[in-house]
Motif scaffolding. Structure first.
Motif, PDB file in Angstrom:
ATOM      1  N   VAL A  18     -45.009  10.659  57.359  1.00  0.00           N
ATOM      2  CA  VAL A  18     -45.002  10.887  58.795  1.00  0.00           C
ATOM      3  C   VAL A  18     -43.688  10.983  59.454  1.00  0.00           C
ATOM      4  O   VAL A  18     -42.578  10.312  59.191  1.00  0.00           O
ATOM      5  N   PRO A  19     -43.733  11.977  60.401  1.00  0.00           N
ATOM      6  CA  PRO A  19     -42.308  12.151  61.213  1.00  0.00           C
ATOM      7  C   PRO A  19     -41.708  11.046  62.070  1.00  0.00           C
ATOM      8  O   PRO A  19     -42.593  10.201  62.302  1.00  0.00           O
ATOM      9  N   ASP A  20     -40.356  10.947  61.882  1.00  0.00           N
ATOM     10  CA  ASP A  20     -39.885   9.846  62.409  1.00  0.00           C
ATOM     11  C   ASP A  20     -39.927   9.543  64.049  1.00  0.00           C
ATOM     12  O   ASP A  20     -40.209   9.040  64.812  1.00  0.00           O
ATOM     13  N   LEU A  21     -40.233  10.959  64.616  1.00  0.00           N
ATOM     14  CA  LEU A  21     -40.583  11.113  66.129  1.00  0.00           C
ATOM     15  C   LEU A  21     -41.972  10.422  66.405  1.00  0.00           C
ATOM     16  O   LEU A  21     -42.111   9.784  67.389  1.00  0.00           O
ATOM     17  N   LEU A  22     -43.033  10.467  65.302  1.00  0.00           N
ATOM     18  CA  LEU A  22     -44.193   9.987  65.656  1.00  0.00           C
ATOM     19  C   LEU A  22     -44.126   8.608  65.382  1.00  0.00           C
ATOM     20  O   LEU A  22     -45.021   7.613  65.860  1.00  0.00           O
ATOM     21  N   LEU A  23     -43.349   8.315  64.530  1.00  0.00           N
ATOM     22  CA  LEU A  23     -43.185   6.684  64.282  1.00  0.00           C
ATOM     23  C   LEU A  23     -42.642   5.867  65.336  1.00  0.00           C
ATOM     24  O   LEU A  23     -43.273   4.537  65.846  1.00  0.00           O
ATOM     25  N   TYR A  24     -41.855   6.298  66.281  1.00  0.00           N
ATOM     26  CA  TYR A  24     -41.318   5.800  67.471  1.00  0.00           C
ATOM     27  C   TYR A  24     -42.287   5.960  68.653  1.00  0.00           C
ATOM     28  O   TYR A  24     -42.298   5.058  69.540  1.00  0.00           O
ATOM     29  N   ASN A  25     -43.215   6.891  68.592  1.00  0.00           N
ATOM     30  CA  ASN A  25     -44.092   7.190  69.568  1.00  0.00           C
ATOM     31  C   ASN A  25     -45.726   6.855  69.261  1.00  0.00           C
ATOM     32  O   ASN A  25     -46.431   7.629  69.295  1.00  0.00           O
ATOM     33  N   GLN A  26     -45.911   5.597  68.638  1.00  0.00           N
ATOM     34  CA  GLN A  26     -47.055   5.391  68.182  1.00  0.00           C
ATOM     35  C   GLN A  26     -47.956   5.068  69.276  1.00  0.00           C
ATOM     36  O   GLN A  26     -47.385   4.672  70.461  1.00  0.00           O
TER      37      GLN A  26
END
Length: 187
Positions: free
Chosen positions: A26-34
Motif C-alpha cells: 500500500v502506498p504511504d500516501l494511502l496509509l496516512y489518509n486511511q
C-alpha cells in the motif's frame, strides 16, 4: 433584514500512527489518509471540538461557538468533514482543531485534523473536497507505478490559485499516457 454570515471549514483527518502489519504494497500516501472508523459520528466530532474550545478559550469561547457550530458533511471513507461556524468565530474552531491530537471516540487513534479550505459558501468547499479526492487517487496511482515525483501529489499539498490548473494538467497527462497505450485519437 440582517443575513447571518457563516464560514465552512473543510477538514481532513490524517493518521499519524500506522497499524501493525500494514506496510505492505500500500502506498504511504494511502496509509496516512486511511478511512475513519465507523464509530465516528457528527455528534462525537462536535463534542470533541466543543471540549477543546472550552479547554483553550474557557466559557467565553465555548459559549460563542455553541450555537453556530454544525457538521454539514462527514465521510468516513475519505476521512473528511465539513463544519459550519459563524464568521466571527471560525478561528476559535480552527485553533481547537489544530490542538486536537486524537479522534474524539473511546480509545481514539492519534491523528491530525488538517483544515484544508475555509470558504463563505458550502459549494466551494464541496468542489475542493472532490478535487482533493481525485488528486489523492491520482497520486496513489503514480506512487504505485513507481514515479518518484507526482504532479498530483504536489497539487494535493499545494493549494491556491494554481490548483485548478494543476488538476487540469494532471488529467491531461494521464489522458496522454492512456492514448499512448494504443488508443486512437479522433483529432
Amino acid at each position: 433584514m440582517v443575513r447571518l454570515k457563516d464560514r465552512y471549514l473543510l477538514v481532513n483527518i490524517v493518521y499519524t500512527d500506522l497499524p501493525p502489519g500494514q506496510k505492505g504494497p500500500v502506498p504511504d500516501l494511502l496509509l496516512y489518509n486511511q478511512p475513519t472508523i465507523g464509530e465516528l459520528r457528527p455528534q462525537t466530532i462536535l463534542k470533541g471540538i466543543r471540549s477543546q474550545v472550552n479547554a483553550l478559550f474557557g466559557d467565553c469561547g465555548s459559549g460563542s461557538v455553541e450555537r453556530s457550530l454544525q457538521v454539514k458533511y462527514l465521510s468516513t471513507a475519505t476521512s473528511t468533514f465539513i463544519l459550519r461556524i459563524s464568521r466571527a468565530h471560525y478561528r476559535l474552531v480552527w485553533a481547537a482543531l489544530t490542538f486536537m491530537d486524537r479522534l474524539p471516540v473511546k480509545d481514539g487513534r492519534p491523528c491530525i485534523f488538517r483544515v484544508v479550505r475555509v470558504s463563505g459558501t458550502i459549494r466551494k468547499v464541496e468542489e475542493e473536497a472532490i478535487r482533493r479526492a481525485k488528486l489523492l487517487v491520482l497520486a496513489a496511482k503514480d506512487e504505485m507505478a513507481g514515479k518518484a515525483s507526482s504532479d498530483a501529489l504536489n497539487a494535493l499539498f499545494r493549494g491556491g490559485k494554481d490548483s485548478a490548473r494543476n488538476l487540469a494538467l494532471v488529467n491531461d497527462d494521464h489522458d496522454d499516457a492512456e492514448m499512448d497505450e494504443g488508443e486512437v485519437s479522433d483529432g
